[in-house]
Design an enzyme around this catalytic site. Structure first.
Site, PDB file in Angstrom:
ATOM      1  N   GLN A  86       9.719 -10.962 -17.017  1.00  0.00           N
ATOM      2  CA  GLN A  86      10.375 -12.228 -16.668  1.00  0.00           C
ATOM      3  C   GLN A  86      10.612 -12.266 -15.162  1.00  0.00           C
ATOM      4  O   GLN A  86      11.072 -13.265 -14.626  1.00  0.00           O
ATOM      5  CB  GLN A  86      11.719 -12.331 -17.391  1.00  0.00           C
ATOM      6  N   HIS A 104       7.594 -15.965 -16.028  1.00  0.00           N
ATOM      7  CA  HIS A 104       8.369 -16.969 -15.288  1.00  0.00           C
ATOM      8  C   HIS A 104       7.792 -17.258 -13.897  1.00  0.00           C
ATOM      9  O   HIS A 104       8.503 -17.767 -13.043  1.00  0.00           O
ATOM     10  CB  HIS A 104       9.838 -16.530 -15.182  1.00  0.00           C
ATOM     11  N   THR A 173      16.910  -6.614 -19.570  1.00  0.00           N
ATOM     12  CA  THR A 173      17.057  -8.060 -19.761  1.00  0.00           C
ATOM     13  C   THR A 173      18.210  -8.325 -20.719  1.00  0.00           C
ATOM     14  O   THR A 173      18.369  -7.633 -21.715  1.00  0.00           O
ATOM     15  CB  THR A 173      15.760  -8.735 -20.295  1.00  0.00           C
ATOM     16  N   SER A 174      19.010  -9.359 -20.394  1.00  0.00           N
ATOM     17  CA  SER A 174      20.149  -9.700 -21.251  1.00  0.00           C
ATOM     18  C   SER A 174      19.697 -10.441 -22.511  1.00  0.00           C
ATOM     19  O   SER A 174      20.507 -10.737 -23.377  1.00  0.00           O
ATOM     20  CB  SER A 174      21.140 -10.570 -20.471  1.00  0.00           C
TER      21      SER A 174
HETATM   22  P1  OAD Z   1      19.919 -11.079 -16.597  1.00  0.00           P
HETATM   23  O1  OAD Z   1      20.613 -11.077 -15.269  1.00  0.00           O
HETATM   24  O2  OAD Z   1      20.304 -12.107 -17.584  1.00  0.00           O
HETATM   25  O3  OAD Z   1      20.098  -9.666 -17.290  1.00  0.00           O
HETATM   26  C1  OAD Z   1      19.916  -8.480 -16.561  1.00  0.00           C
HETATM   27  C2  OAD Z   1      20.026  -7.299 -17.495  1.00  0.00           C
HETATM   28  O4  OAD Z   1      19.782  -6.136 -16.722  1.00  0.00           O
HETATM   29  C3  OAD Z   1      21.412  -7.131 -18.127  1.00  0.00           C
HETATM   30  O5  OAD Z   1      21.285  -6.859 -19.518  1.00  0.00           O
HETATM   31  C4  OAD Z   1      21.988  -5.914 -17.387  1.00  0.00           C
HETATM   32  O6  OAD Z   1      22.857  -5.142 -18.195  1.00  0.00           O
HETATM   33  C5  OAD Z   1      20.723  -5.138 -17.071  1.00  0.00           C
HETATM   34  N1  OAD Z   1      20.821  -4.193 -15.946  1.00  0.00           N
HETATM   35  C6  OAD Z   1      21.660  -4.202 -14.896  1.00  0.00           C
HETATM   36  N2  OAD Z   1      21.419  -3.147 -14.096  1.00  0.00           N
HETATM   37  C7  OAD Z   1      20.379  -2.461 -14.640  1.00  0.00           C
HETATM   38  C8  OAD Z   1      19.659  -1.277 -14.290  1.00  0.00           C
HETATM   39  N3  OAD Z   1      19.951  -0.582 -13.210  1.00  0.00           N
HETATM   40  N4  OAD Z   1      18.661  -0.868 -15.108  1.00  0.00           N
HETATM   41  C9  OAD Z   1      18.353  -1.575 -16.240  1.00  0.00           C
HETATM   42  N5  OAD Z   1      18.993  -2.692 -16.611  1.00  0.00           N
HETATM   43  C10 OAD Z   1      19.996  -3.131 -15.837  1.00  0.00           C
HETATM   44  O7  OAD Z   1      18.347 -11.151 -16.277  1.00  0.00           O
HETATM   45  P2  OAD Z   1      17.130 -11.537 -17.231  1.00  0.00           P
HETATM   46  O8  OAD Z   1      17.424 -11.200 -18.647  1.00  0.00           O
HETATM   47  O9  OAD Z   1      15.897 -11.003 -16.617  1.00  0.00           O
HETATM   48  O10 OAD Z   1      14.627 -17.004 -15.072  1.00  0.00           O
HETATM   49  O11 OAD Z   1      17.130 -13.105 -17.070  1.00  0.00           O
HETATM   50  C11 OAD Z   1      16.124 -13.858 -17.678  1.00  0.00           C
HETATM   51  C12 OAD Z   1      15.771 -15.052 -16.832  1.00  0.00           C
HETATM   52  O12 OAD Z   1      16.961 -15.780 -16.515  1.00  0.00           O
HETATM   53  C13 OAD Z   1      15.184 -14.730 -15.484  1.00  0.00           C
HETATM   54  O13 OAD Z   1      13.796 -14.495 -15.537  1.00  0.00           O
HETATM   55  C14 OAD Z   1      15.511 -15.943 -14.672  1.00  0.00           C
HETATM   56  C15 OAD Z   1      16.927 -16.147 -15.116  1.00  0.00           C
HETATM   57  O14 OAD Z   1      17.455 -17.372 -14.974  1.00  0.00           O
HETATM   58  C16 OAD Z   1      14.281 -17.940 -14.173  1.00  0.00           C
HETATM   59  O15 OAD Z   1      14.673 -17.976 -13.035  1.00  0.00           O
HETATM   60  C17 OAD Z   1      13.356 -18.972 -14.744  1.00  0.00           C
END
Ligand code: OAD
Length: 230
Positions: A86, A104, A173-174
């Site tokens: 993503q 994305h 990813t959350s």
């Molecule tokens: P999120 O910010 O929603 O989630 C990030 C995840 O990473 C959370 O579950 C954290 O606990 C975890 N995290 C934090 N630090 C970490 C580390 N050091 N190692 C591993 N994990 C860690 O981001 P996404 O799920 O990627 O879309 O968000 C999905 C989409 O929402 C993105 O692609 C973006 C956003 O809006 C667009 O911009 C279209």
């Protein structure tokens, strides 16, 4: 070789210094999604949107792949690794992974607003895209990013890959954003699923092996388990 399909999110790149979206201090606390990541935001204030993504691109120049990215790239010697990300950064590519599907979009690309969906790779010197920067046909360029409310053209390909997985891995990813989060529903029954994240992530599937750690340490813990089980 067995097919390892990996779904990555912003947490994958957190240790490289790129902010996640929804963690405390994340990007969506600093910016309104509506302003910078929707077609309506683009129509209201394209200069602001261009500036937001230009900043993200400039950040790429000062960040490096972390050990988690590198470990995934190294796994290509043992598995047929297919990454579905993503993330719009290019850290998987720079770590050496060779099969990457960007759900994305990609920061390093722009596309024409004139229809026809012409996509252009930006040279680093052109990372600062501004109002007035046009494609050869004279149309304003926009970020090659899938905004909220837009179709996700690569989702069908991502589903096909997921359906062929022998092992499925989720990192950082959350699972808040669909359709990406729904990919887990396409993992065939009986296929082992691993999840690496330092925080609790709701997964509606039985038997997921959760490694509650950051991407780099999590990958270190995962690899012996992966080599043993699959
Ligand atoms: P999120 O910010 O929603 O989630 C990030 C995840 O990473 C959370 O579950 C954290 O606990 C975890 N995290 C934090 N630090 C970490 C580390 N050091 N190692 C591993 N994990 C860690 O981001 P996404 O799920 O990627 O879309 O968000 C999905 C989409 O929402 C993105 O692609 C973006 C956003 O809006 C667009 O911009 C279209």
């Amino acid at each position: 070789m067995k097919k390892l399909v990996v779904l990555t999110g912003a947490g994958m790149s957190a240790e490289s210094g790129i902010s996640t979206f929804r963690d405390s201090g994340g990007l969506w606390e600093q910016y309104k999604i509506d302003d910078v990541a929707t077609p309506e935001g683009w129509r209201r204030n394209p200069a602001l949107v261009l500036e937001f993504y230009s900043q993200r691109r400039k950040q790429l120049l000062t960040t490096q792949p972390n050990d988690g990215h590198l470990a995934l790239a190294a796994l290509e010697k043992d598995f047929d690794v297919q990454i579905i990300t993503q993330n719009v950064d290019n850290l998987h590519e720079r770590a050496g992974s060779t099969h990457i599907l960007h759900l994305h979009g990609e920061l390093t690309k722009v596309r024409s607003t004139g229809g026809g969906e012409e996509v252009f790779e930006l040279a680093e010197k052109d990372y600062d895209v501004k109002l007035g920067d046009t494609c050869p046909k004279g149309y304003q360029l926009r970020p090659h990013i899938v905004w909220f409310g837009e179709a996700v053209p690569e989702i069908e390909n991502a589903i096909k890959l997921t359906e062929k997985a022998d092992v499925f891995l989720v990192i950082g990813t959350s699972l808040n954003v669909y359709p990406a989060a729904g990919l887990l529903n396409y993992v065939p029954a009986g296929v082992p699923v691993f999840l690496i994240d330092p925080n609790d992530v709701p997964v509606y599937r039985q038997g997921v092996t959760v490694i509650r750690n950051g991407a780099s340490e999590g990958m270190k813990q995962l690899i012996p388990q992966l080599l043993k089980c699959c």
